[in-house]
Design an enzyme around this catalytic site. Structure first.
Site: not given
Ligand code: NDP
Length: 293
Positions: A52, A96, A119
């Site tokens: 990422k 995460q 997200d």
């Protein structure tokens, strides 16, 4: 029929370039920044986070990383979130998942400023998607819908779409996005009866259940478009491992018109959409028109 492969890797590379170009066009007003929080030292997650960071650098997005000990308390993690919420250099915050059992993941997600929830898992963004308002959309389903629109264009309307899986991360938002495109949507899950009969009704079939090669070839309607979200690592006869999807790719390719492979289908789209969402969030926060809108 042998299906045409939907090249998610190529599409994701193209999208990432578009994001990089978009970042340049808004540069005078804002440099988008993405913060990623990892709790624990899971090696796979660390690799994922490194990827990422690399993708951000290539797109001109500033990236911030915080790796926290697995023993961190929920209260301490909430303080980290609050810091990034207040940080004007950060426009996207990603925690995460999964988090350790002693932490309530939804409480953490809901502590993220919804404007920075790249997200798209915050209850406000999930609600906006459900009522058809603009907000931040979860990256994986967003990637799937971009692939579908690219292949099927406006002909998505009226199609029967069958979604396997009802998670908050993939299945439910996927169904909402398909509904927004005026598909007729069926959602299947572990309690669905006569599953193969349901899947055979789908002009579009999205599989997101986490079961290796579970969907058989003759479960696919001839001419359907198959989007395989599953990522499963399985053992090979020689003792090594390989990644497979939730669909038996070889068998399904005999029935489908278009199909995504695993790897190289939906997976690369998820990171590209994360970059896209970070740019979108930065633009929204700074009142700048979203160049990819
Ligand atoms: P979850 O485990 O959260 O959800 C799985 C869903 O599948 C549930 O709704 C479950 O039903 C349903 N299901 C399980 N078994 C069956 C069955 N036998 N028949 C029908 N439905 C079933 O998984 P996720 O949604 O998070 O992920 C799904 C897959 O997608 C995984 O392989 C994951 O690795 C992959 N993934 C890939 C991403 C990418 O970037 N490509 C990103 C995110 C996920 P019920 O609700 O009834 O339990």
């Amino acid at each position: 029929m042998t299906a045409q492969i939907i090249d998610g890797k190529a599409f994701a590379a193209h999208l990432s370039k578009q994001v990089a170009h978009g970042v340049k066009t808004v540069k005078a007003s804002v440099t988008p920044g993405l913060a990623v929080i990892l709790v624990g030292e899971d090696p796979a997650s660390q690799v994922y986070i490194r990827n990422k960071g690399k993708a951000c650098a290539e797109a001109g997005i500033a990236s911030f990383e915080k790796i926290l000990p697995v023993s961190i308390t929920q209260a301490e993690l909430l303080i980290e979130i609050a810091r990034y919420n207040a940080d004007t250099n950060v426009h996207g915050i990603l925690v995460q998942l999964p988090l350790p059992d002693h932490i309530d993941a939804q409480a953490i997600i809901n502590a993220i400023d919804p404007l920075k929830d790249v997200d798209g898992f915050h209850v406000i963004n999930a609600g906006k998607l459900a009522v058809g308002q603009d907000g931040l959309v979860p990256c994986t389903p967003l990637g799937c819908i971009l692939l579908l629109k690219d292949k099927l264009g406006s002909s998505l309307a009226g199609k029967h779409a069958v979604v396997l899986g009802r998670s908050n991360i993939v299945g439910k938002p996927m169904a909402q996005l398909l509904l927004k495109e005026s598909c007729t949507v069926t959602i299947c899950h572990s309690r669905t009866e006569f599953l193969s009969q349901e899947t055979r009704r789908g002009d579009i079939l999205v599989a997101a259940i986490g079961k290796p090669e579970f969907v058989k070839g003759n479960w696919v309607k001839p001419g359907a478009t198959v989007i395989d979200v599953g990522i499963n690592r399985v053992a090979k006869a020689d003792g090594t491992t390989k990644l497979v999807g939730d669909v038996d790719f070889t068998a399904a390719s005999e029935f489908a018109k278009f199909i995504t492979p695993v790897p190289g289908g939906v997976g690369p789209m998820t990171i590209a959409c994360l970059l896209r969402n970070t740019l979108q969030a930065a633009c929204a926060i700074h009142g700048v028109a979203f160049p990819l809108g």
